[in-house]
Design a protein around this motif. Structure first.
Motif, PDB file in Angstrom:
ATOM      1  N   ASP A 483       0.825  -1.207   0.000  1.00 18.58           N
ATOM      2  CA  ASP A 483       0.000   0.000   0.000  1.00 18.58           C
ATOM      3  C   ASP A 483       0.859   1.256   0.000  1.00 18.58           C
ATOM      4  O   ASP A 483       0.499   2.270  -0.610  1.00 18.58           O
ATOM      5  N   GLU A 484       2.018   1.199   0.672  1.00 17.47           N
ATOM      6  CA  GLU A 484       2.927   2.348   0.675  1.00 17.47           C
ATOM      7  C   GLU A 484       3.514   2.577  -0.711  1.00 17.47           C
ATOM      8  O   GLU A 484       3.661   3.722  -1.159  1.00 17.47           O
ATOM      9  N   GLY A 485       3.842   1.482  -1.395  1.00 12.91           N
ATOM     10  CA  GLY A 485       4.374   1.612  -2.740  1.00 12.91           C
ATOM     11  C   GLY A 485       3.365   2.231  -3.701  1.00 12.91           C
ATOM     12  O   GLY A 485       3.699   3.089  -4.518  1.00 12.91           O
ATOM     13  N   LEU A 486       2.115   1.799  -3.592  1.00 12.47           N
ATOM     14  CA  LEU A 486       1.070   2.382  -4.434  1.00 12.47           C
ATOM     15  C   LEU A 486       0.884   3.862  -4.137  1.00 12.47           C
ATOM     16  O   LEU A 486       0.694   4.684  -5.041  1.00 12.47           O
ATOM     17  N   ARG A 487       0.967   4.209  -2.842  1.00  9.12           N
ATOM     18  CA  ARG A 487       0.804   5.616  -2.467  1.00  9.12           C
ATOM     19  C   ARG A 487       1.962   6.468  -2.985  1.00  9.12           C
ATOM     20  O   ARG A 487       1.743   7.598  -3.431  1.00  9.12           O
ATOM     21  N   VAL A 488       3.186   5.920  -2.956  1.00 10.79           N
ATOM     22  CA  VAL A 488       4.339   6.648  -3.504  1.00 10.79           C
ATOM     23  C   VAL A 488       4.129   6.935  -4.987  1.00 10.79           C
ATOM     24  O   VAL A 488       4.394   8.042  -5.477  1.00 10.79           O
ATOM     25  N   LEU A 489       3.635   5.940  -5.721  1.00 10.77           N
ATOM     26  CA  LEU A 489       3.374   6.147  -7.145  1.00 10.77           C
ATOM     27  C   LEU A 489       2.328   7.240  -7.358  1.00 10.77           C
ATOM     28  O   LEU A 489       2.473   8.091  -8.250  1.00 10.77           O
ATOM     29  N   GLU A 490       1.273   7.225  -6.547  1.00 11.83           N
ATOM     30  CA  GLU A 490       0.245   8.269  -6.668  1.00 11.83           C
ATOM     31  C   GLU A 490       0.814   9.637  -6.361  1.00 11.83           C
ATOM     32  O   GLU A 490       0.532  10.623  -7.073  1.00 11.83           O
ATOM     33  N   LEU A 491       1.645   9.736  -5.322  1.00 13.82           N
ATOM     34  CA  LEU A 491       2.241  11.026  -4.960  1.00 13.82           C
ATOM     35  C   LEU A 491       3.219  11.516  -6.027  1.00 13.82           C
ATOM     36  O   LEU A 491       3.495  12.707  -6.130  1.00 13.82           O
ATOM     37  N   ALA A 492       3.734  10.586  -6.826  1.00 17.53           N
ATOM     38  CA  ALA A 492       4.643  10.951  -7.924  1.00 17.53           C
ATOM     39  C   ALA A 492       3.885  11.259  -9.208  1.00 17.53           C
ATOM     40  O   ALA A 492       4.496  11.564 -10.234  1.00 17.53           O
ATOM     41  N   GLY A 493       2.577  11.158  -9.163  1.00 15.97           N
ATOM     42  CA  GLY A 493       1.773  11.472 -10.333  1.00 15.97           C
ATOM     43  C   GLY A 493       1.695  10.351 -11.340  1.00 15.97           C
ATOM     44  O   GLY A 493       1.349  10.573 -12.509  1.00 15.97           O
ATOM     45  N   ILE A 494       1.983   9.126 -10.907  1.00 15.85           N
ATOM     46  CA  ILE A 494       1.949   7.971 -11.804  1.00 15.85           C
ATOM     47  C   ILE A 494       0.625   7.234 -11.602  1.00 15.85           C
ATOM     48  O   ILE A 494       0.302   6.830 -10.483  1.00 15.85           O
ATOM     49  N   PRO A 495      -0.168   7.060 -12.651  1.00 19.24           N
ATOM     50  CA  PRO A 495      -1.468   6.397 -12.504  1.00 19.24           C
ATOM     51  C   PRO A 495      -1.316   4.953 -12.037  1.00 19.24           C
ATOM     52  O   PRO A 495      -0.438   4.224 -12.512  1.00 19.24           O
ATOM     53  N   VAL A 496      -2.164   4.542 -11.116  1.00 22.14           N
ATOM     54  CA  VAL A 496      -2.200   3.154 -10.653  1.00 22.14           C
ATOM     55  C   VAL A 496      -3.652   2.689 -10.623  1.00 22.14           C
ATOM     56  O   VAL A 496      -4.586   3.503 -10.670  1.00 22.14           O
ATOM     57  N   ALA A 497      -3.858   1.386 -10.561  1.00 24.55           N
ATOM     58  CA  ALA A 497      -5.215   0.849 -10.437  1.00 24.55           C
ATOM     59  C   ALA A 497      -5.830   1.307  -9.107  1.00 24.55           C
ATOM     60  O   ALA A 497      -5.114   1.527  -8.122  1.00 24.55           O
ATOM     61  N   ARG A 498      -7.143   1.453  -9.096  1.00 26.35           N
ATOM     62  CA  ARG A 498      -7.801   1.849  -7.847  1.00 26.35           C
ATOM     63  C   ARG A 498      -7.586   0.769  -6.787  1.00 26.35           C
ATOM     64  O   ARG A 498      -7.615  -0.420  -7.093  1.00 26.35           O
ATOM     65  N   TRP A 499      -7.387   1.186  -5.552  1.00 24.88           N
ATOM     66  CA  TRP A 499      -7.078   0.227  -4.502  1.00 24.88           C
ATOM     67  C   TRP A 499      -7.611   0.711  -3.162  1.00 24.88           C
ATOM     68  O   TRP A 499      -7.863   1.904  -2.951  1.00 24.88           O
ATOM     69  N   ARG A 500      -7.803  -0.237  -2.262  1.00 25.84           N
ATOM     70  CA  ARG A 500      -8.211   0.069  -0.895  1.00 25.84           C
ATOM     71  C   ARG A 500      -7.488  -0.897   0.039  1.00 25.84           C
ATOM     72  O   ARG A 500      -7.104  -1.992  -0.355  1.00 25.84           O
ATOM     73  N   VAL A 501      -7.332  -0.514   1.308  1.00 18.81           N
ATOM     74  CA  VAL A 501      -6.781  -1.396   2.333  1.00 18.81           C
ATOM     75  C   VAL A 501      -7.916  -1.842   3.242  1.00 18.81           C
ATOM     76  O   VAL A 501      -8.654  -1.008   3.792  1.00 18.81           O
ATOM     77  N   ALA A 502      -8.059  -3.157   3.394  1.00 18.21           N
ATOM     78  CA  ALA A 502      -9.104  -3.724   4.257  1.00 18.21           C
ATOM     79  C   ALA A 502      -8.449  -4.473   5.417  1.00 18.21           C
ATOM     80  O   ALA A 502      -7.483  -5.216   5.221  1.00 18.21           O
TER      81      ALA A 502
END
Length: 532
Positions: A483-502
Motif C-alpha cells: 500500500d505504501e508503494g502504491l501511495r508513492v506512485l500516486e504522490l509521484a503522479g503515476i497512474p495506478v489501479a484503484r485500490w483500498r486497504v481492508a
C-alpha cells in the motif's frame, strides 16, 4: 587516487630472505618494470634481498614513504597499518587475503583495519587484491610474477578479481593493445570502483576504461560519473545469479544485485556491458577506429569461402551489404586475369594478386557515399607474401583514417605470422569473419557522450509525502509495503489501479463493492512478499 599510481617511494612489507616469499615477487616486478622511485623492503626477520637491507619495521626506514604495499598474514595487518600511519604513510595497498570473504573473524579484522586507517586519514586499496600497475613510471606491485610485455597505451583496467585482471592484461599483451593503468581492488573496503573511475576519467593517460565487478558499491555515483565523460566505459558485471553468489561471497565478499536493474541502469548512462573476454577484445579493437555512421558495409575478400561466411555474419548482425555501382565493378574487372568470378558485394578478389591494385580498390570503395565501413578478408601464405601483406595491412589503416570510415581487417595465415602482425601492426587484426563483423556491430551500436543529470519534473510531485513514507520504512528497517508503494506512485503522479486497504472480511466486502465487484486481493505483511 594519484598517490596510488605515482608515489616517489614504495615500502614492500612482508619481504624475507626465503626464495619462495611472495612479497619478493612484488620487488621483482618493480625491478622488471623499471620503477623510477625508491624501493624499501620490510620484513619482521630483517636480512637482505636484491642487494638491499630488509628493515624489520617501517618505523626503521629513515626517510618518508609515500606508498606501503602489504602482503603479510591477515591477523597482523591492522597493527602494521597502525604503524604505517604513525610513520606518516597515507596510501597503502593491502594484498593480503583472509578478511570478510572468510566470515565473522575476517570481518572483525576488517573493522580493526578500517579504524586504524581512519585514525591517520589513510586511504587503502584492498584487502584481498593484487595491487596496481602504472606503465608511465614502472610502478608494478602485483604479487604474481610478471614480465614487462605490456605496451604503453590508453587502456586502463579496474578489476575486483585479481585473476580476471591478469586475464585482461594477458589479452592486451597478446593483441599489442597498450596499457595505461591497472588496479585490482579485491574487497574494496576503502577505495572502490567509483573512486578509481573518477580518477581515470580525469586521467590524461587513459582513453578507454575497462572494469570487472562482482558488486557495485554506489550505483548512483557510478551512473553520475559515467554521464560526465566521453571516455568509453566497458563493464563485465558478474555475480548475477544464484549459482554465482556463494563463490563470489567467498571470493571477494561481494553481494549480488538485481541484474535486470543493473543492465537497465548501465544502458541508460552509456556503459557498455559485456559477458565474455572475446567481446571485450572486440570492443578494444574497434573503439579507436573511425566512427561507423551507418549500417552499410563493403566486404572485400581474397577468398570466396570467407566472403560467404562474412556475408552470413553481416546478416546475423543486422548489416546491409552495399550494392556496388556497375561502373565501379567494371573498373575493377579490368584488373582480373580471367573472367571467372562474378563481381558483387562481397567483392571476391581471388583472381587478383597486385597489392597496388588492392590499394586503389580500397580507396575507391571508401569513396563510395553508400559505404559506411569495410571488412577486408586477407588470406595469405607468409612464406610467399609476407612482406607485401604486412605493408598492405599497414596501409589499410591509413586508408581507413583518411576516409574517416572503419575497416575491420581479418587475416588468415600461420600462427607465427599472426603473432608478428599483432606485435607490429598499428591497428588490431581479427582471425575470423564473425569476430570482425561482431566488432563492427559493437562499434555501430555503442554510443557514449556526456549526458546531463536527469531532472525530475516536480509539478504535481509531492516530494514531502514521498519522503515521509520512505523515511518511515528506513526508520523501521523494512521494505516498502504494497500500500505504501502504491501511495508513492500516486504522490509521484503515476497512474495506478484503484485500490483500498481492508483490515477485516466485512471491510473487504464493502471496498470490493465500491470498486465494482471484480477485484484482486493481496496480502500486506512486512515479513512476506505481496501475494495475490
Amino acid at each position: 587516487m594519484r598517490g596510488f599510481f605515482e608515489p616517489n617511494s614504495v615500502a614492500v612489507i612482508g619481504v624475507s630472505e626465503s626464495p619462495d616469499n611472495l612479497a619478493r615477487r612484488i620487488v621483482q616486478n618493480l625491478h622488471e618494470f623499471e620503477y623510477d622511485g625508491i624501493i624499501y623492503l620490510v620484513g619482521a626477520r630483517g636480512g637482505r634481498a636484491f642487494g638491499r637491507r630488509i628493515y624489520k619495521s617501517v618505523s626503521d626506514i629513515p626517510d618518508q614513504v609515500d606508498l606501503a604495499v602489504v602482503l603479510i598474514p591477515a591477523r597482523y595487518v591492522p597493527d602494521v597499518i597502525e604503524e604505517c600511519g604513525q610513520k606518516g604513510i597515507r596510501r597503502a595497498i593491502i594484498e593480503t587475503a583472509g578478511f570478510s570473504e572468510l566470515g565473522k573473524e575476517g570481518k572483525e579484522l576488517e573493522m580493526r583495519l578500517s579504524e586504524a586507517a581512519a585514525r591517520y586519514d589513510m586511504r587503502f586499496i584492498g584487502p584481498n587484491c593484487i595491487g596496481v600497475i602504472n606503465r608511465a613510471n614502472g610502478l608494478a606491485v602485483p604479487f604474481p610474477g610478471l614480465k614487462n610485455v605490456f605496451g604503453r597505451g590508453g587502456i586502463s583496467i579496474i578489476s575486483q578479481s585479481g585473476g580476471v585482471g591478469l586475464d585482461y592484461l594477458n589479452m592486451l599483451a597478446s593483441e599489442n593493445l597498450g596499457l595505461a593503468r591497472f588496479a585490482s581492488i579485491g574487497n574494496k573496503l576503502d577505495v572502490d570502483e567509483c573512486d578509481l573511475l573518477e580518477f581515470l576519467i580525469a586521467d590524461e593517460q587513459t582513453s578507454i576504461i575497462c572494469m570487472y565487478l562482482e558488486s557495485i558499491s554506489d550505483g548512483r555515483r557510478l551512473m553520475r560519473l559515467a554521464r560526465s565523460t566521453r571516455k568509453p566505459i566497458l563493464l563485465h558485471k558478474s555475480n548475477t545469479g544464484k549459482l554465482a553468489r556463494d563463490i563470489a561471497q567467498s571470493h571477494t565478499a561481494a553481494l549480488s544485485e538485481d541484474d535486470a536493474v543493473v543492465s537497465a541502469a548501465l544502458e541508460q548512462v552509456g556503459i557498455a556491458r559485456f559477458y565474455a573476454s572475446n567481446t571485450l577484445l572486440n570492443f578494444l579493437k574497434v573503439l579507436p577506429l573511425p566512427p561507423l555512421r551507418g549500417n552499410r558495409l563493403a566486404v572485400l575478400s581474397r577468398s570466396g569461402g570467407h566472403a560467404v561466411i562474412c556475408a552470413d555474419a553481416c546478416e546475423r548482425h543486422g548489416f546491409s551489404l552495399v550494392r556496388f555501382p556497375r561502373e565501379f565493378l567494371e573498373e575493377i574487372e579490368k584488373h582480373f586475369r580471367a573472367k571467372v568470378i562474378r563481381l558483387t558485394n562481397p567483392l571476391d578478389l581471388g583472381d587478383l594478386f597486385d597489392y597496388d591494385v588492392y590499394d586503389r580498390i580500397v580507396e575507391r570503395t571508401f569513396s563510395l557515399e553508400d559505404v559506411d565501413g569495410m571488412v577486408f578478408l586477407h588470406t595469405y601464405v607468409s612464406a610467399v607474401e609476407r612482406e607485401a601483406s604486412r605493408a598492405f595491412l599497414k596501409r589499410l589503416e591509413e586508408h581507413s583514417f583518411k576516409a574517416g570510415k572503419p575497416v575491420a581487417a581479418c587475416v588468415s595465415t600461420d600462427s607465427e605470422e599472426m603473432s608478428v602482425l599483432r606485435r607490429t601492426l598499428p591497428h588490431p587484426v581479427f582471425t575470423t569473419p564473425e569476430d570482425a563483423v561482431a566488432a563492427l556491430a559493437l562499434k555501430r551500436d555503442y554510443r557514449h557522450e556526456v549526458l546531463e543529470e536527469p531532472r525530475v519534473e516536480q509539478a504535481g510531485l509531492d516530494i514531502d509525502g514521498i519522503r515521509e513514507i520512505l523515511s518511515r520504512c528506513e526508520a523501521e528497517n523494512r521494505p516498502v509495503l504494497l500500500d505504501e508503494g502504491l501511495r508513492v506512485l500516486e504522490l509521484a503522479g503515476i497512474p495506478v489501479a484503484r485500490w483500498r486497504v481492508a483490515e477485516s472480511p466485512d471491510e473487504a466486502a464493502v471496498h470490493a463493492e465500491e470498486l465494482g465487484g471484480q477485484v484482486a486481493m493481496k496480502l500486506i505483511a512486512s515479513e512476506v512478499s505481496h501475494k495475490t
